[in-house]
Design an enzyme around this catalytic site. Structure first.
Site, PDB file in Angstrom:
ATOM      1  N   GLU A 158      31.274  49.827  43.501  1.00 49.06           N
ATOM      2  CA  GLU A 158      32.383  49.946  44.435  1.00 49.06           C
ATOM      3  C   GLU A 158      31.831  50.528  45.732  1.00 49.06           C
ATOM      4  OE1 GLU A 158      35.635  52.169  42.787  1.00 49.06           O
ATOM      5  OE2 GLU A 158      36.225  50.550  41.433  1.00 49.06           O
ATOM      6  N   ASP A 185      41.951  60.016  49.425  1.00 46.19           N
ATOM      7  CA  ASP A 185      40.682  60.640  49.054  1.00 46.19           C
ATOM      8  C   ASP A 185      40.685  62.131  49.316  1.00 46.19           C
ATOM      9  OD1 ASP A 185      39.183  58.291  48.229  1.00 46.19           O
ATOM     10  OD2 ASP A 185      39.359  57.660  50.313  1.00 46.19           O
TER      11      ASP A 185
END
Length: 270
Positions: free
Chosen positions: A49, A60
């Site tokens: 990824e 995040d």
């Protein structure tokens, strides 16, 4: 059969689970990204990824936010990310690469333009964190027309209705976020993960990867007993962040190797 499906098919036939590391493209600088990708594959990663740097990565935590900030200081753009994947493909034609990021860069480029450039570079799947599944059928169709999988996130708070909607759209694999909150969170409860995966498997026919809160080999191995794939992000970014530039490849490689060894050792015991 595309690279993602083929990878999971081979792993399943060998009774193995996928190890999926995440790094941010351009962190700590663009010159190291492709070497890091090859290093992680050499040490046992099955799918990569690759994060697309973004100025407001709202899903995040601080660790991955800082990795985006470091990449953006080098002005890493979506076009640069495509170039990195294309360079990776010069030597590696078999490991799936999934781009993970946010909708703004995709919207700015346009669905069709993005899909053409991504496919030409050698991208296999795209996970766009902030595309609601109820509103992205056109996006999924565009990716599918160009031979790429739309990867979706599910979490402990995802409603039954949304899970059912994702089940109709998702390709490749599902990324199950095992914790409430942002990336880098801890306190993983394996019993909760097991319970949720059972519910998801009743509706989903594609593999399920579990991420968030996986920080060592023991946890990776425990998750691998429950899921089809183990996704590791913040722990790798920390290794990059705390290593000198000359040590990054060695230290990240050792981390990946330890995770791979722990996952496979647990399988061999069963």
């Amino acid at each position: 059969m595309n690279r993602i499906a083929q990878t999971f098919a081979v792993l399943q036939s060998n009774r193995k689970k996928a190890l999926i590391p995440f790094i941010t493209a351009g962190d700590p600088d663009p010159a190291l990204t492709v070497d890091l990708m090859h290093c992680m594959v050499d040490e046992g990663s099955d799918i990569i990824e690759l994060g697309v740097p973004f100025s407001d990565p709202m899903a995040d935590g601080p660790t991955i936010q800082r990795s985006s900030e470091r990449a953006l200081k080098h002005h890493v753009s979506l076009i640069n990310v495509f170039d990195m994947v294309a360079k990776f493909r010069q030597k590696n034609t078999y490991t799936p690469v999934v781009l993970m990021g946010y909708a703004n860069p995709v919207e700015a480029m346009g669905y069709e333009n993005f899909a053409v450039k991504a496919k030409d570079a050698g991208v296999d799947g795209v996970l766009t964190v902030d595309y609601p599944p109820e509103e992205c059928e056109e996006w999924v169709k565009c990716l599918e027309q160009h031979g790429m999988d739309a990867i979706f996130l599910l979490s402990p708070t995802t409603t039954q209705l949304r899970i059912e909607h994702v089940a109709k759209l998702a390709k490749g694999y599902i990324y199950y976020v095992s914790l409430k909150g942002v990336t880098g969170a801890s306190h993983l409860n394996l019993r909760d993960v097991e319970s949720m995966l059972a519910k998801l498997r009743a509706l989903l026919s594609i593999p399920i990867g579990v991420g968030f809160g996986i920080r060592d080999g023991a946890t990776a191995a425990a998750v691998a007993e429950l899921a089809d794939a183990v996704v590791i992000g913040s722990r790798i970014i920390e290794e990059i962040e705390h290593s000198s530039r000359s040590e990054i490849l060695n230290n990240v490689g050792n981390l990946i190797a330890s995770m791979r060894m722990a996952i496979d050792a647990k399988r061999d015991q069963n």
